[in-house]
Design an enzyme around this catalytic site. Structure first.
Site, PDB file in Angstrom:
ATOM      1  N   GLU A   1     -71.831   6.756  10.092  1.00  0.00           N
ATOM      2  CA  GLU A   1     -71.904   8.176   9.765  1.00  0.00           C
ATOM      3  C   GLU A   1     -70.534   8.746   9.384  1.00  0.00           C
ATOM      4  O   GLU A   1     -69.531   8.449  10.022  1.00  0.00           O
ATOM      5  CB  GLU A   1     -72.477   8.964  10.944  1.00  0.00           C
ATOM      6  CG  GLU A   1     -73.881   8.562  11.355  1.00  0.00           C
ATOM      7  CD  GLU A   1     -74.928   8.848  10.287  1.00  0.00           C
ATOM      8  OE1 GLU A   1     -74.638   9.618   9.351  1.00  0.00           O
ATOM      9  OE2 GLU A   1     -76.044   8.295  10.404  1.00  0.00           O
TER      10      GLU A   1
ATOM     11  N   ARG B   1     -86.947  17.846  15.951  1.00  0.00           N
ATOM     12  CA  ARG B   1     -88.330  17.556  15.540  1.00  0.00           C
ATOM     13  C   ARG B   1     -89.199  17.263  16.745  1.00  0.00           C
ATOM     14  O   ARG B   1     -90.386  17.606  16.778  1.00  0.00           O
ATOM     15  CB  ARG B   1     -88.341  16.378  14.563  1.00  0.00           C
ATOM     16  CG  ARG B   1     -89.731  16.006  14.048  1.00  0.00           C
ATOM     17  CD  ARG B   1     -89.661  14.834  13.084  1.00  0.00           C
ATOM     18  NE  ARG B   1     -89.134  13.621  13.694  1.00  0.00           N
ATOM     19  CZ  ARG B   1     -89.867  12.784  14.430  1.00  0.00           C
ATOM     20  NH1 ARG B   1     -91.152  13.017  14.653  1.00  0.00           N
ATOM     21  NH2 ARG B   1     -89.316  11.705  14.951  1.00  0.00           N
TER      22      ARG B   1
ATOM     23  N   CYS C   1     -78.467  12.723  18.364  1.00  0.00           N
ATOM     24  CA  CYS C   1     -77.380  11.911  17.793  1.00  0.00           C
ATOM     25  C   CYS C   1     -76.335  12.794  17.130  1.00  0.00           C
ATOM     26  O   CYS C   1     -75.130  12.639  17.363  1.00  0.00           O
ATOM     27  CB  CYS C   1     -77.943  10.903  16.786  1.00  0.00           C
ATOM     28  SG  CYS C   1     -78.872   9.549  17.536  1.00  0.00           S
TER      29      CYS C   1
ATOM     30  N   HIS D   1     -75.606   4.720  13.325  1.00  0.00           N
ATOM     31  CA  HIS D   1     -77.045   4.631  13.563  1.00  0.00           C
ATOM     32  C   HIS D   1     -77.512   3.204  13.291  1.00  0.00           C
ATOM     33  O   HIS D   1     -77.063   2.567  12.330  1.00  0.00           O
ATOM     34  CB  HIS D   1     -77.813   5.581  12.637  1.00  0.00           C
ATOM     35  CG  HIS D   1     -78.024   6.938  13.215  1.00  0.00           C
ATOM     36  ND1 HIS D   1     -77.520   8.089  12.634  1.00  0.00           N
ATOM     37  CD2 HIS D   1     -78.695   7.340  14.325  1.00  0.00           C
ATOM     38  CE1 HIS D   1     -77.873   9.136  13.359  1.00  0.00           C
ATOM     39  NE2 HIS D   1     -78.594   8.710  14.399  1.00  0.00           N
TER      40      HIS D   1
END
Length: 214
Positions: A78, A88, A141, A165
């Site tokens: 990242e 979500r 995250c 990730h």
């Protein structure tokens, strides 16, 4: 050099989290760097607090947090974390914040300070797929990555930080849609090891292209 590496506990109904399972498989020394491994909770605020506590206790030179991104097909290094949460699903304590800032006094975004392009390059050099990612999502995250970079920026600017990730493990994909990527825990761990090797060996990042066209 001392590198703190963190991985999350299982979440979202999964029995394991490949992030910490792979972190546990890492050697204790990579390219001369001492590796400190800890598990952190998949919980907003508490995940970042666990990393901050480990930074205070271990005084590392670098911090690499690792999380699961089910559906991604490679080691995703990242580049940026944003000051935004839009969960979500609920975290492991039932929290599901939506449309909120992580830090009221924080910047809109923070860039990883680890040599992210060198990390991608080294993982690929060893025959494992890796890409630079420009979105850490809007879940725990990203909360951890942003909060850790915020903490480093405010309290210990000489420490470098970033996030990776990883895909599902093979066992996690049994009941997932056809085509869902799954890796062995050993392969994920090797990818992390080569990324960490690049951290240990590169003071500055590589001037290479890892951008996208979309």
């Amino acid at each position: 050099m001392k590198i703190l590496v963190t991985g999350f506990d299982p979440f979202g109904g999964e029995k394991l989290n490949p992030a910490y399972e792979a972190v546990k498989l890492l050697p204790d020394n990579i390219a001369g760097a001492e590796i400190i491994k800890i598990e952190i909770p998949t919980v907003f605020e508490k995940g970042p607090m666990a990393v901050e506590k480990a930074i205070q206790e271990n005084n590392p030179d670098c911090v690499l947090c690792v999380g699961q991104a089910g559906g991604r097909s490679c080691i995703s290094v990242e580049k940026v974390a944003i000051n935004y949460i839009d969960a979500r699903i609920a975290d492991n304590e039932g929290n599901q914040p939506i449309d909120v800032k992580i830090k009221e006094d924080g910047d809109t975004a923070y860039f990883a300070t680890l040599p992210v392009k060198a990390m991608v390059e080294n993982v690929r050099k060893h025959g494992i797929q890796s890409h630079l990612s420009f979105s850490a999502g809007t879940y725990v995250c990203n909360d951890v990555m942003y909060s850790v970079l915020y903490y480093i920026n405010k309290n210990c600017p000489n420490v470098k930080g970033g996030f990776i990730h990883v895909p599902y493990t093979i066992s996690q994909t049994v009941d997932k849609p056809n085509g869902t990527a799954g890796w062995s825990e050993d392969c994920i761990a090797k990818g992390l090891e080569y990324a960490i090797e690049a951290i240990a060996l590169n003071k500055d990042d590589k001037n290479i292209s890892c951008g996208t066209t979309h």
